[in-house]
Design a protein around this motif. Structure first.
Motif, PDB file in Angstrom:
ATOM      1  N   ARG A 168      54.890  39.905  41.557  1.00 20.03           N
ATOM      2  CA  ARG A 168      55.155  38.468  41.624  1.00 20.03           C
ATOM      3  C   ARG A 168      53.995  37.745  42.292  1.00 20.03           C
ATOM      4  NH1 ARG A 168      60.538  40.294  43.568  1.00 20.03           N
ATOM      5  NH2 ARG A 168      61.935  40.341  41.764  1.00 20.03           N
ATOM      6  N   GLY A 169      53.085  37.244  41.497  1.00 23.90           N
ATOM      7  CA  GLY A 169      51.973  36.464  42.036  1.00 23.90           C
ATOM      8  C   GLY A 169      50.833  37.324  42.533  1.00 23.90           C
ATOM      9  N   ASP A 170      49.851  36.660  43.145  1.00 24.05           N
ATOM     10  CA  ASP A 170      48.655  37.336  43.637  1.00 24.05           C
ATOM     11  C   ASP A 170      48.801  37.815  45.074  1.00 24.05           C
ATOM     12  OD1 ASP A 170      47.084  37.045  41.269  1.00 24.05           O
ATOM     13  OD2 ASP A 170      46.853  34.927  41.756  1.00 24.05           O
ATOM     14  N   GLU A 171      49.944  37.571  45.675  1.00 20.52           N
ATOM     15  CA  GLU A 171      50.238  38.091  47.014  1.00 20.52           C
ATOM     16  C   GLU A 171      51.754  38.236  47.140  1.00 20.52           C
ATOM     17  OE1 GLU A 171      50.207  34.068  49.673  1.00 20.52           O
ATOM     18  OE2 GLU A 171      48.289  34.717  48.824  1.00 20.52           O
ATOM     19  N   ILE A 172      52.195  39.062  48.055  1.00 26.06           N
ATOM     20  CA  ILE A 172      53.623  39.317  48.228  1.00 26.06           C
ATOM     21  C   ILE A 172      54.240  38.223  49.091  1.00 26.06           C
ATOM     22  CG2 ILE A 172      55.325  40.943  49.165  1.00 26.06           C
ATOM     23  CD1 ILE A 172      53.191  43.151  48.641  1.00 26.06           C
ATOM     24  N   ASN A 173      55.369  37.715  48.647  1.00 29.10           N
ATOM     25  CA  ASN A 173      56.087  36.675  49.380  1.00 29.10           C
ATOM     26  C   ASN A 173      57.400  37.247  49.894  1.00 29.10           C
ATOM     27  OD1 ASN A 173      57.332  34.412  50.377  1.00 29.10           O
ATOM     28  ND2 ASN A 173      57.295  33.263  48.456  1.00 29.10           N
ATOM     29  N   LEU A 174      57.545  37.364  51.216  1.00 20.30           N
ATOM     30  CA  LEU A 174      58.750  37.957  51.792  1.00 20.30           C
ATOM     31  C   LEU A 174      59.997  37.135  51.525  1.00 20.30           C
ATOM     32  CD1 LEU A 174      57.509  39.270  55.278  1.00 20.30           C
ATOM     33  CD2 LEU A 174      57.815  40.546  53.148  1.00 20.30           C
ATOM     34  N   GLU A 175      59.835  35.848  51.262  1.00 16.05           N
ATOM     35  CA  GLU A 175      61.005  35.001  51.021  1.00 16.05           C
ATOM     36  C   GLU A 175      61.779  35.444  49.783  1.00 16.05           C
ATOM     37  OE1 GLU A 175      62.187  32.712  53.051  1.00 16.05           O
ATOM     38  OE2 GLU A 175      60.548  33.175  54.423  1.00 16.05           O
ATOM     39  N   GLY A 176      61.093  36.064  48.834  1.00 15.55           N
ATOM     40  CA  GLY A 176      61.762  36.490  47.612  1.00 15.55           C
ATOM     41  C   GLY A 176      62.264  37.918  47.656  1.00 15.55           C
ATOM     42  N   CYS A 177      62.060  38.612  48.778  1.00 12.06           N
ATOM     43  CA  CYS A 177      62.451  40.019  48.873  1.00 12.06           C
ATOM     44  C   CYS A 177      63.938  40.174  49.201  1.00 12.06           C
ATOM     45  CB  CYS A 177      61.638  40.729  49.960  1.00 12.06           C
ATOM     46  SG  CYS A 177      59.869  40.841  49.613  1.00 12.06           S
ATOM     47  N   GLU A 178      64.500  41.308  48.791  1.00 11.03           N
ATOM     48  CA  GLU A 178      65.868  41.610  49.193  1.00 11.03           C
ATOM     49  C   GLU A 178      65.880  42.097  50.642  1.00 11.03           C
ATOM     50  OE1 GLU A 178      67.660  45.577  48.021  1.00 11.03           O
ATOM     51  OE2 GLU A 178      66.257  45.282  46.353  1.00 11.03           O
ATOM     52  N   GLU A 189      41.210  31.709  41.463  1.00  8.46           N
ATOM     53  CA  GLU A 189      42.639  31.923  41.238  1.00  8.46           C
ATOM     54  C   GLU A 189      43.426  30.631  41.429  1.00  8.46           C
ATOM     55  OE1 GLU A 189      43.440  35.074  43.947  1.00  8.46           O
ATOM     56  OE2 GLU A 189      42.961  36.653  42.498  1.00  8.46           O
ATOM     57  N   ARG A 190      43.000  29.814  42.398  1.00  9.70           N
ATOM     58  CA  ARG A 190      43.659  28.518  42.595  1.00  9.70           C
ATOM     59  C   ARG A 190      43.490  27.636  41.374  1.00  9.70           C
ATOM     60  NH1 ARG A 190      41.040  28.007  48.233  1.00  9.70           N
ATOM     61  NH2 ARG A 190      42.580  28.908  49.661  1.00  9.70           N
ATOM     62  N   TRP A 191      42.307  27.661  40.800  1.00 11.83           N
ATOM     63  CA  TRP A 191      42.029  26.861  39.604  1.00 11.83           C
ATOM     64  C   TRP A 191      42.953  27.278  38.462  1.00 11.83           C
ATOM     65  CZ3 TRP A 191      36.529  26.550  36.967  1.00 11.83           C
ATOM     66  CH2 TRP A 191      36.551  25.542  35.989  1.00 11.83           C
ATOM     67  N   VAL A 192      43.052  28.597  38.243  1.00  9.69           N
ATOM     68  CA  VAL A 192      43.930  29.096  37.186  1.00  9.69           C
ATOM     69  C   VAL A 192      45.381  28.715  37.479  1.00  9.69           C
ATOM     70  CG1 VAL A 192      44.823  31.166  36.042  1.00  9.69           C
ATOM     71  CG2 VAL A 192      42.383  31.005  36.617  1.00  9.69           C
ATOM     72  N   VAL A 201      36.348  34.265  32.124  1.00 11.16           N
ATOM     73  CA  VAL A 201      35.276  33.989  33.088  1.00 11.16           C
ATOM     74  C   VAL A 201      35.551  34.721  34.400  1.00 11.16           C
ATOM     75  CG1 VAL A 201      34.156  32.194  34.453  1.00 11.16           C
ATOM     76  CG2 VAL A 201      34.700  31.764  32.059  1.00 11.16           C
ATOM     77  N   LYS A 202      36.829  34.755  34.808  1.00 12.08           N
ATOM     78  CA  LYS A 202      37.190  35.450  36.040  1.00 12.08           C
ATOM     79  C   LYS A 202      36.871  36.937  35.945  1.00 12.08           C
ATOM     80  CE  LYS A 202      41.095  36.660  39.003  1.00 12.08           C
ATOM     81  NZ  LYS A 202      42.564  36.617  39.184  1.00 12.08           N
ATOM     82  N   GLU A 203      37.126  37.540  34.789  1.00 21.40           N
ATOM     83  CA  GLU A 203      36.821  38.959  34.611  1.00 21.40           C
ATOM     84  C   GLU A 203      35.337  39.231  34.819  1.00 21.40           C
ATOM     85  OE1 GLU A 203      38.192  40.198  30.803  1.00 21.40           O
ATOM     86  OE2 GLU A 203      40.309  39.799  31.230  1.00 21.40           O
ATOM     87  N   GLY A 204      34.509  38.366  34.248  1.00 22.27           N
ATOM     88  CA  GLY A 204      33.072  38.522  34.428  1.00 22.27           C
ATOM     89  C   GLY A 204      32.653  38.300  35.865  1.00 22.27           C
ATOM     90  N   LEU A 205      33.250  37.290  36.509  1.00 16.35           N
ATOM     91  CA  LEU A 205      32.941  37.012  37.906  1.00 16.35           C
ATOM     92  C   LEU A 205      33.328  38.187  38.797  1.00 16.35           C
ATOM     93  CD1 LEU A 205      32.137  35.059  40.204  1.00 16.35           C
ATOM     94  CD2 LEU A 205      34.484  34.188  40.161  1.00 16.35           C
ATOM     95  N   LEU A 206      34.522  38.740  38.572  1.00 19.91           N
ATOM     96  CA  LEU A 206      34.972  39.882  39.369  1.00 19.91           C
ATOM     97  C   LEU A 206      34.017  41.058  39.225  1.00 19.91           C
ATOM     98  CD1 LEU A 206      38.841  39.903  38.821  1.00 19.91           C
ATOM     99  CD2 LEU A 206      37.650  39.656  41.000  1.00 19.91           C
ATOM    100  N   HIS A 207      33.610  41.325  37.988  1.00 14.33           N
ATOM    101  CA  HIS A 207      32.688  42.443  37.768  1.00 14.33           C
ATOM    102  C   HIS A 207      31.399  42.249  38.556  1.00 14.33           C
ATOM    103  CE1 HIS A 207      29.419  44.570  35.617  1.00 14.33           C
ATOM    104  NE2 HIS A 207      30.330  45.536  35.535  1.00 14.33           N
ATOM    105  N   ASP A 208      30.859  41.031  38.511  1.00 14.82           N
ATOM    106  CA  ASP A 208      29.608  40.759  39.230  1.00 14.82           C
ATOM    107  C   ASP A 208      29.802  40.851  40.746  1.00 14.82           C
ATOM    108  OD1 ASP A 208      28.220  40.397  36.886  1.00 14.82           O
ATOM    109  OD2 ASP A 208      28.440  38.224  36.885  1.00 14.82           O
ATOM    110  N   LEU A 209      30.895  40.285  41.251  1.00 19.03           N
ATOM    111  CA  LEU A 209      31.132  40.313  42.697  1.00 19.03           C
ATOM    112  C   LEU A 209      31.355  41.730  43.213  1.00 19.03           C
ATOM    113  CD1 LEU A 209      33.496  37.234  43.110  1.00 19.03           C
ATOM    114  CD2 LEU A 209      31.115  37.399  43.860  1.00 19.03           C
ATOM    115  N   GLU A 229      46.102  25.120  36.585  1.00 21.73           N
ATOM    116  CA  GLU A 229      46.224  24.919  35.140  1.00 21.73           C
ATOM    117  C   GLU A 229      47.557  25.457  34.621  1.00 21.73           C
ATOM    118  OE1 GLU A 229      44.340  23.062  33.367  1.00 21.73           O
ATOM    119  OE2 GLU A 229      42.927  22.717  35.002  1.00 21.73           O
ATOM    120  N   LYS A 230      48.031  26.552  35.209  1.00 23.22           N
ATOM    121  CA  LYS A 230      49.336  27.091  34.810  1.00 23.22           C
ATOM    122  C   LYS A 230      50.456  26.124  35.190  1.00 23.22           C
ATOM    123  CE  LYS A 230      48.274  32.033  34.847  1.00 23.22           C
ATOM    124  NZ  LYS A 230      48.549  33.340  35.508  1.00 23.22           N
ATOM    125  N   LEU A 231      50.327  25.495  36.343  1.00 20.78           N
ATOM    126  CA  LEU A 231      51.314  24.495  36.740  1.00 20.78           C
ATOM    127  C   LEU A 231      51.300  23.314  35.773  1.00 20.78           C
ATOM    128  CD1 LEU A 231      50.945  24.402  40.641  1.00 20.78           C
ATOM    129  CD2 LEU A 231      52.925  25.198  39.329  1.00 20.78           C
TER     130      LEU A 231
END
Length: 432
Positions: free
Chosen positions: A256-266, A384-387, A176-184, A390-392
């Motif tokens: 790693r995820g949908d955004e970069i998190n500096l806490e996990g960087c070297e 993305e929050r919804w997905v 559904v997200k793929e279709g939504l992205l295409h439309d948006l 559900e992954k959690l």
């Protein structure tokens, strides 16, 4: 762990619970276009639906049907319950037949749990396999009473059902997200939060562009033109300066995820000049310059938050979006199939697949008004929050099953109250 067992439980190895019958060694001349399908590893893992057929006669030991337990003991290690109808079993797969007094239901869960543990130490770094001797050496505690076996199996079945339902929901949401992205990204979203009618429904709302039909209010600009200060390759990471200093965004951080998190960087000890030239700021979008596979080139992600100075490494290209474009919208477009085709077409393949700044920067991008971009980005983020939720939930259920396996298969936890609890949870989480 065995000291917690109940008096009516026994220590037993896996070969004492079932017979393991290896599949038939079919030869190419046995293959046919008619008869029963030949089931190989690809069919039980779902990696391929294509199969050959055999129309001859064999011992019933090599025949499988719905509900049979299949154990892949070579290459891919896994246990499944077959649901593809009558078929012949190929070699490197065991048909598992429970011994008298052993619950088929519980045996499936026990064997799945055991194989996952054995997988960690299986022979062969690239081609794993489990020998029969290992099945004999692998001991567990198992209830003697068939009724108790069935109860434990029902609890684990209930959790499996919840896991499968959650997996199916995640797969559905992704489509559904793929279709939504295409439309948006092609039709956009109006001030009321509604998608525009399609070009077929309202052609007067659209115009021709290098990207095809787009809304009349939109522009098309290259990614380079949408960068506020050009495109920059990152700092060379000297090993002697690694481990201390400011956070350093690496290629791996983009995955790693949908955004970069500096806490996990070297960390990297960047000097003042480097810190200014290769700085990573909130809103910056980063692209990989190289990849072992063509599909991985120009993978992108963005930095949402940065409460401290940071830099990025030389295998990454930085784009700092201008005020014309929302970084979340830009990332969504750069991850779309159209953008991926452009990047792969602009890449060069030698020992590594690489892409230049020109290859990234020449990407044509749709440019709606900034408010519309933000509305579209919020819609994407909400999905993305919804997905993610559900992954959690899926991870929680998987951990719960693992913990229950450890407890139930020692007799440490009685099954009756857990059965009631699991059934209540299933009823609460089953979609209407």
């Amino acid at each position: 762990m065995f000291e917690h067992a109940l008096p009516d439980w026994s220590r037993i190895n896996l070969t004492g619970l079932a017979a393991y019958i290896n599949g038939y060694a079919f030869k190419p001349e046995d293959w046919s276009e008619h008869g029963l399908p030949i089931v190989r590893i690809a069919q039980i893992t779902g990696s391929s639906a294509d199969c050959d057929y055999y129309q001859g006669r064999l011992s019933e030991d090599f025949k499988i049907d719905n509900g049979d337990i299949i154990f892949s003991w070579s290459g891919t290690l896994c246990v499944v319950q077959w649901n593809g109808g009558p078929a012949w079993l190929n070699q490197h797969l065991f048909k598992v037949k429970p011994e008298d007094g052993v619950s088929h239901r519980l045996l499936y869960h026990v064997l799945s749990h055991a194989v996952a543990e054995m997988d960690k130490s299986a022979h062969g770094s690239t081609m794993k396999h489990i020998k029969r001797g290992e099945l004999k050496r692998y001991q567990i505690l198992f209830p003697d009473c068939r009724k108790e076996q069935e109860k434990i199996g029902r609890v684990l079945d209930t959790l499996d059902t919840q896991i499968q339902q959650t997996e199916a929901l995640i797969a559905k949401l992704k489509k559904v997200k793929e279709g939504l992205l295409h439309d948006l990204l092609t039709r956009g979203i109006d001030e009321n939060g509604q998608l525009r009618p399609s070009p077929e429904q309202a052609p007067e709302l659209y115009k021709e562009s290098p990207l095809g039909m787009i809304p009349r209010e939109w522009d098309v600009e290259t990614l380079k033109d949408l960068s506020s200060n050009g495109m920059v390759n990152g700092v060379f990471k000297e090993v002697s300066r690694a481990g201390i200093g400011t956070p350093l965004v690496n290629v791996a951080d983009l995955y790693r995820g949908d955004e970069i998190n500096l806490e996990g960087c070297e960390r990297f000890d960047a000097n003042g000049v480097e810190a200014d030239k290769y700085d990573a700021l909130p809103g910056d979008v980063f692209f990989t310059r190289s990849s072992l596979k063509l599909e991985g080139v120009a993978h992108c992600n963005w930095l949402k938050n940065a409460d401290k100075p940071a830099v990025f490494e030389c295998h990454i290209i930085r784009v700092r979006p201008s005020s014309k474009v929302d970084p979340r919208f830009l990332v969504a477009w750069c991850r779309s199939s159209n953008a991926r085709l452009h990047f792969m077409g602009s890449a060069k393949q030698v020992t590594m697949t690489t892409i230049s700044q020109d290859g990234v920067g020449s990407l044509p991008c749709p440019v709606p008004g900034i408010d519309e971009q933000k509305r579209a980005s919020e819609r994407i983020l909400s999905f993305e929050r919804w997905v993610a939720e559900e992954k959690l939930q899926l991870n929680k259920l998987s951990n719960q099953k693992q913990a229950l396996m450890d407890d139930l298969l020692t007799g440490h936890v009685r099954v009756t109250p857990l059965l009631d609890q699991a059934q209540t949870q299933a009823q609460a989480t089953t979609p209407a």
